[in-house]
Design an enzyme around this catalytic site. Structure first.
Site, PDB file in Angstrom:
ATOM      1  N   HIS A 274       0.833  -1.212   0.000  1.00 35.87           N
ATOM      2  CA  HIS A 274       0.000   0.000   0.000  1.00 35.87           C
ATOM      3  C   HIS A 274       0.870   1.266   0.000  1.00 35.87           C
ATOM      4  O   HIS A 274       0.739   2.118  -0.882  1.00 35.87           O
ATOM      5  CB  HIS A 274      -0.919  -0.029   1.230  1.00 35.87           C
ATOM      6  CG  HIS A 274      -1.806   1.162   1.367  1.00 35.87           C
ATOM      7  ND1 HIS A 274      -3.128   1.137   0.992  1.00 35.87           N
ATOM      8  CD2 HIS A 274      -1.564   2.416   1.811  1.00 35.87           C
ATOM      9  CE1 HIS A 274      -3.663   2.325   1.218  1.00 35.87           C
ATOM     10  NE2 HIS A 274      -2.730   3.124   1.717  1.00 35.87           N
ATOM     11  N   GLU A 275       1.768   1.340   0.974  1.00 34.52           N
ATOM     12  CA  GLU A 275       2.611   2.545   1.061  1.00 34.52           C
ATOM     13  C   GLU A 275       3.544   2.622  -0.147  1.00 34.52           C
ATOM     14  O   GLU A 275       3.894   3.711  -0.598  1.00 34.52           O
ATOM     15  CB  GLU A 275       3.396   2.574   2.377  1.00 34.52           C
ATOM     16  CG  GLU A 275       2.534   2.554   3.649  1.00 34.52           C
ATOM     17  CD  GLU A 275       1.462   3.630   3.715  1.00 34.52           C
ATOM     18  OE1 GLU A 275       1.664   4.723   3.148  1.00 34.52           O
ATOM     19  OE2 GLU A 275       0.397   3.372   4.333  1.00 34.52           O
ATOM     20  N   HIS A 278       1.835   4.543  -2.763  1.00 38.01           N
ATOM     21  CA  HIS A 278       1.946   5.986  -2.489  1.00 38.01           C
ATOM     22  C   HIS A 278       3.360   6.475  -2.848  1.00 38.01           C
ATOM     23  O   HIS A 278       3.536   7.534  -3.438  1.00 38.01           O
ATOM     24  CB  HIS A 278       1.734   6.267  -0.998  1.00 38.01           C
ATOM     25  CG  HIS A 278       0.310   6.231  -0.544  1.00 38.01           C
ATOM     26  ND1 HIS A 278      -0.678   6.988  -1.110  1.00 38.01           N
ATOM     27  CD2 HIS A 278      -0.294   5.526   0.462  1.00 38.01           C
ATOM     28  CE1 HIS A 278      -1.837   6.763  -0.466  1.00 38.01           C
ATOM     29  NE2 HIS A 278      -1.627   5.875   0.478  1.00 38.01           N
ATOM     30  N   GLU A 304      -4.602   8.005  -2.891  1.00 39.85           N
ATOM     31  CA  GLU A 304      -5.074   6.707  -2.383  1.00 39.85           C
ATOM     32  C   GLU A 304      -5.376   5.743  -3.531  1.00 39.85           C
ATOM     33  O   GLU A 304      -5.266   4.527  -3.360  1.00 39.85           O
ATOM     34  CB  GLU A 304      -6.315   6.928  -1.497  1.00 39.85           C
ATOM     35  CG  GLU A 304      -6.704   5.741  -0.645  1.00 39.85           C
ATOM     36  CD  GLU A 304      -5.698   5.374   0.442  1.00 39.85           C
ATOM     37  OE1 GLU A 304      -4.716   6.114   0.630  1.00 39.85           O
ATOM     38  OE2 GLU A 304      -5.889   4.331   1.095  1.00 39.85           O
TER      39      GLU A 304
HETATM   40 ZN    ZN Z   1      -3.048   5.217   1.884  1.00 44.80          ZN
END
Ligand code: ZN
Length: 520
Positions: A274-275, A278, A304
């Site tokens: 997830h990160e 980003h 996101e």
């Molecule tokens: Zn996030």
């Protein structure tokens, strides 16, 4: 045609201001990772000072006169003399800078200092309150923050709801009037799917994910996945924090964090992916535009969408695990050596209503967001008192998810957001999920061999596709315009619902409806 070079003095000034903001971001990163607990009070002062300096520089008369040489400072309209001579990026840079300026100008610097200090202190109090399961310890700070955020909305001005003013900081252009019907339709679909899953005879075995997994090895595996995703460790790092996050001081210094639990393997794994999503976005922003809006990310919803695309569309897909599962088995032969890939795939995709948003599955996650959206609206519009939050929280979680938190630490105290004044932030998570599905559908259309590449651990074509369509533009386009440009469509639920139908229909073996009626 004059290009960005014509804006030389303005961009130099913007860069200087960014240095202050980046320094303050380094201090925040440090606060979340390595800062000794005893230095909390002075850190709050240091952050408040830097944030005030940056704010004052940004709304200074120098900035005003730099902007005024290109546009009408009251309306933001580009002066006729420059209309034709500036190219599209230059127009976008001026438009976005003016919007930021106009907005910042409405906030008195004493207010910015007060808010900065209060957020930093409240965050530290929240950490303790959550640890000791003591909402009342956090209550006075939260009450002050809510008052400050209501005041901020008043300073900024709004139509319909003060919540719109706060929402607009995170997702420019988004409003309560847009979100309410969108979330209502989404909720209907989610509840329908959840019922089908509940009635399915298939029961994933998630015990295999809660065996003992060496935390050092988990982190090594997380690092391996990040490298394979082409997250650049020469321009980034991975550290530990209570809440995983990504921060950036420049595209050459983008840092991600994770957390790791011996008996909860997916937590570290999926937060890394997830990160990482980003992080790739931040590392892919154009360095030559650093400091200006053209070197910044568009909105939290688009941010996101990048993390969710990697975490869910890629990281929870069969192709991804076709490549990575044998490697994971090599890392953990005793725990997973004899577990078939299908069983593992089903376990990491289990859908079950639960208490904690960040640990929630792809489907019920959005119900957590809706709960927070409704509570925030009531709080910011002043219909509910802050002290009544725990009760309200528990009732809503029961209503939406059918579970009741046994304590506030697993209830109203679980999220960090309110402790740093982030009201209006949560809806961007669901917007991100919807954007992610739209983008991934388009990526599959544009690259017929996409899933085959993912199955071979080749993520470069996807990263390059995202770079070309999302990263390199900075804030040249609004979220809506960007999505429209890439997919030819405005924001829609359809791809997201379709993905859920297909994936969970296959996993839980229920008949899928061929055409989801989700295009509102
Ligand atoms: Zn996030």
């Amino acid at each position: 045609m004059t290009t960005l070079a014509a804006l030389g003095n303005l961009t130099s000034k913007l860069r200087e201001i960014h240095h202050l903001r980046d320094a303050s971001a380094v201090l925040s990163w440090d606060q979340e990772t390595y800062m000794p607990a005893g230095s909390g009070a002075i850190r709050a002062d240091q952050l408040a000072t830097l944030q005030t300096f940056a704010h004052n520089q940004f709304i200074s008369s120098e900035m005003e006169s730099l902007l005024s040489s290109f546009l009408d400072i009251e309306t933001g309209t580009i002066l006729p003399a420059h209309q034709a001579s500036l190219d599209e990026p230059a127009h976008a840079l001026l438009r976005e800078t003016w919007q930021d300026f106009f907005r910042a100008k409405k906030l008195p610097s004493s207010f910015v200092t007060e808010l900065g200090r209060e957020c930093s202190i409240a965050q530290q109090v929240w950490v303790e309150a959550r640890k000791t399961n003591d909402f009342h310890r956090f209550l006075p700070n939260l009450e002050r923050l809510v008052r400050l955020k209501q005041k901020e909305a008043d300073y900024l001005g709004y139509t319909d709801s003060p919540y719109n003013a706060l929402l607009d900081t995170y997702e420019p252009g988004s409003t309560v009037a847009q979100l309410r019907p969108l979330f209502a339709t989404l909720r209907t679909h989610l509840i329908r799917l959840l019922d089908q899953i509940r009635n399915s005879p298939i029961q994933p075995n998630t015990d295999l994910l809660t065996q003992s997994f060496d935390t050092g090895k988990q982190l090594d595996f997380g690092r391996l996945v990040l490298k394979q995703m082409s997250y650049d460790f020469q321009r980034g790092r991975l550290d530990l924090s209570a809440h995983p996050f990504t921060t950036s001081f420049h595209p050459t210094d983008v840092r991600v964090t994770t957390r790791v639990f011996e008996h909860d393997m997916p937590s570290c794994l999926f937060s890394c992916i997830h990160e990482g999503g980003h992080g790739l976005y931040e590392q892919g922003l154009p360095t030559q535009q650093y400091g200006t809006p053209l070197g910044e990310t568009i909105s939290l919803g688009i941010h996101e969408s990048q993390s969710r695309l990697w975490e869910n569309s890629v990281g929870r897909s069969q192709s991804f695990w076709q490549y990575f599962y044998p490697k994971l088995q090599e890392f953990f032969p005793t725990q997973l050596g004899s577990v078939p890939a299908d069983e593992f795939y089903l376990a990491i995709n289990r859908v079950e209503p639960s208490l904690i948003r960040v640990e929630a599955d792809e489907l019920t996650y959005n119900l957590h967001v809706m709960v927070r959206f409704e509570i925030e609206l009531d709080i910011i519009e002043g219909r509910v008192q802050v002290e009544d939050l725990p009760e309200m929280w528990n009732a809503k979680i029961q209503e939406y998810l059918g579970v009741t938190p046994p304590n506030d630490a697993e209830g109203v105290l679980q999220d960090v957001h309110w402790s740093f004044g982030a009201f209006g932030y949560f809806p961007t998570y669901t917007l991100g999920n919807l954007y992610a599905a739209m983008l991934f559908h388009q990526a599959k259309k544009d690259m017929v061999d996409l899933e085959q590449n993912i199955g071979q651990g080749n993520f470069l074509p996807l990263k390059n596709w995202l770079h070309d369509r999302v990263y390199r533009w900075g804030r040249q386009y609004s979220a809506n315009d960007l999505i429209q440009r890439i997919t030819g469509q405005a924001l829609t639920l359809e791809p997201f619902i379709q993905d859920l139908e297909e994936k969970f229909g296959n996993l839980y073996k229920f008949p899928t409806t061929s055409s989801p009626q989700a295009s509102t």
